[in-house]
Scaffold this active site. Structure first.
Site, mmCIF file in Angstrom:
data_model
loop_
_atom_site.group_PDB
_atom_site.id
_atom_site.type_symbol
_atom_site.label_atom_id
_atom_site.label_comp_id
_atom_site.label_asym_id
_atom_site.label_seq_id
_atom_site.Cartn_x
_atom_site.Cartn_y
_atom_site.Cartn_z
ATOM 1 N N ASP A 246 0.844 -1.184 0.000
ATOM 2 C CA ASP A 246 0.000 0.000 0.000
ATOM 3 C C ASP A 246 0.873 1.224 0.000
ATOM 4 O O ASP A 246 1.160 1.791 -1.008
ATOM 5 C CB ASP A 246 -0.938 0.054 1.196
ATOM 6 C CG ASP A 246 -1.750 1.310 1.137
ATOM 7 O OD1 ASP A 246 -2.593 1.406 0.255
ATOM 8 O OD2 ASP A 246 -1.501 2.222 1.925
ATOM 9 N N ARG B 196 -9.228 8.324 -10.782
ATOM 10 C CA ARG B 196 -8.145 8.337 -9.782
ATOM 11 C C ARG B 196 -7.215 9.527 -10.006
ATOM 12 O O ARG B 196 -6.616 10.034 -9.055
ATOM 13 C CB ARG B 196 -7.359 7.015 -9.830
ATOM 14 C CG ARG B 196 -6.357 6.848 -8.669
ATOM 15 C CD ARG B 196 -5.773 5.449 -8.664
ATOM 16 N NE ARG B 196 -4.941 5.138 -7.503
ATOM 17 C CZ ARG B 196 -3.612 5.030 -7.547
ATOM 18 N NH1 ARG B 196 -2.960 5.195 -8.674
ATOM 19 N NH2 ARG B 196 -2.945 4.739 -6.445
ATOM 20 N N ILE C 72 -1.731 7.653 -1.504
ATOM 21 C CA ILE C 72 -3.005 7.168 -2.033
ATOM 22 C C ILE C 72 -2.769 5.678 -2.279
ATOM 23 O O ILE C 72 -1.771 5.284 -2.871
ATOM 24 C CB ILE C 72 -3.425 7.920 -3.318
ATOM 25 C CG1 ILE C 72 -4.692 7.293 -3.933
ATOM 26 C CG2 ILE C 72 -2.327 7.969 -4.367
ATOM 27 C CD1 ILE C 72 -5.262 8.101 -5.126
ATOM 28 N N SER C 73 -3.688 4.845 -1.783
ATOM 29 C CA SER C 73 -3.487 3.398 -1.844
ATOM 30 C C SER C 73 -3.497 2.894 -3.281
ATOM 31 O O SER C 73 -4.087 3.505 -4.170
ATOM 32 C CB SER C 73 -4.580 2.681 -1.060
ATOM 33 O OG SER C 73 -4.571 3.113 0.279
ATOM 34 N N GLN C 74 -2.896 1.743 -3.459
ATOM 35 C CA GLN C 74 -2.855 1.125 -4.789
ATOM 36 C C GLN C 74 -4.263 0.688 -5.180
ATOM 37 O O GLN C 74 -5.043 0.232 -4.323
ATOM 38 C CB GLN C 74 -1.850 -0.018 -4.754
ATOM 39 C CG GLN C 74 -2.423 -1.381 -4.937
ATOM 40 C CD GLN C 74 -1.441 -2.497 -4.689
ATOM 41 O OE1 GLN C 74 -0.612 -2.442 -3.789
ATOM 42 N NE2 GLN C 74 -1.560 -3.522 -5.486
#
Ligand code: SAM
Length: 279
Positions: free
Chosen positions: A62, A96, A122-124
């Site tokens: 992450d 995104r 920002i998370s995957q």
């Protein structure tokens, strides 16, 4: 008053039309990138086979670890692709790139976490999709997200229910996320600054709680604010090391059960009883 003649208006309109056309084309390109991301990275995700002799469990990256995401545990290999069509639709719909800093736009649809400032990420996309699938929000579900970050995960959740509350401990991040999330229908009192370790008492109970930073234990206030029949998704484990993504379920009688589904790596949940300096 030259600019007010009909031809002046025409010039003004033509002048306007070009950037709008370019913007629309750029958004179309981004939509195509998202469709590809969903098809290649989320729906048809591949990983090592169960008979693989690869080294034991790698990370679903992450933020804390960076690098390419990998999955290799037995449970993960059984659930590699995202199955829920509503989750895939949400990932296809939410831009995104609106949540990614200027300098990182090129990587907006790469399946990896990206820095958003203040040491956060920002998370995957795969992790966002997987956590959403595990949370399984229904229309009308009341959801709390702890760790707004860029706002992307919260925006994805709005595709399931308008009843999303999100809380962020770093105030500049909360301030940046608010206007983005207003585009998805959230009001200022749904995008809050504060320590999410303590949940959001005044809005409790929640049907779902999603924590996007790793805690060394499940915060008791969050457990308490989970409605009977509700579900919490939370990474649990040591800071800057492999953690476990845990699904916590509270049955209608209030009995709590938890199970580990994935090895993950998240930035730490700060705050809590020892205050914001705790890392
Ligand atoms: N969900 C985010 C997104 O979609 O961009 C990514 C979250 S980032 C991996 C983790 C976030 O949790 C960071 O923005 C961090 O500041 C926040 N955070 C850490 N501890 C927190 C706490 N106690 N309360 C609220 N937010 C916290």
């Amino acid at each position: 008053m030259k600019g007010c003649t009909p031809s002046g208006w025409l010039i003004a309109l033509v002048g306007l039309a070009v950037p709008i056309a370019i913007t629309t084309a750029a958004e179309d390109d981004r939509a195509a990138e998202r469709a590809l991301m969903v098809q290649e990275q989320l729906a048809n995700r591949r990983g090592p086979s169960r008979s693989s002799s690869a080294p034991p469990p790698s990370l679903s990256g992450d933020g804390a670890g960076g690098g390419a995401p990998m999955v290799s545990s037995r449970s993960v290999s059984e659930h590699l692709g995202i199955q829920n069509p509503k989750v895939l639709d949400a990932m296809r719909t939410v831009p995104r790139h609106w949540f990614v800093p200027e300098g990182m736009q090129r990587d907006a649809y790469a399946d990896r976490p990206l820095p958003i400032g203040y040491g956060q990420t920002i998370s995957q996309p795969y992790i966002v999709a997987m956590m959403t699938e595990l949370l399984d929000p229904k229309p009308g579900s009341k959801i709390l997200e702890v760790g707004t970050g860029s706002g992307y995960q919260a925006a994805v959740l709005t595709k399931f229910t308008p009843n999303v509350h999100t809380i962020e401990i770093v105030q500049p991040l909360q301030k940046q996320a608010l206007p983005r999330l207003q585009r998805f229908g959230l009001a200022p009192d749904q995008v809050l600054h504060g320590d999410g370790y303590f949940g959001l008492e005044k809005e409790a109970p929640f049907d779902g709680i999603i924590v996007t930073a790793a805690a060394d234990h499940i915060p008791p206030p969050l457990l308490q604010q989970l409605r009977p029949g509700g579900r919490m998704i939370i990474p649990v484990g040591p800071v800057h090391a492999t953690q476990r993504l845990v699904v916590v379920e509270k049955d209608p009688a209030g009995k709590v059960r938890s199970r580990t589904v994935h090895p993950v790596r998240f930035v730490p949940l700060t705050g809590g009883p020892r205050g914001p300096e705790k890392k």
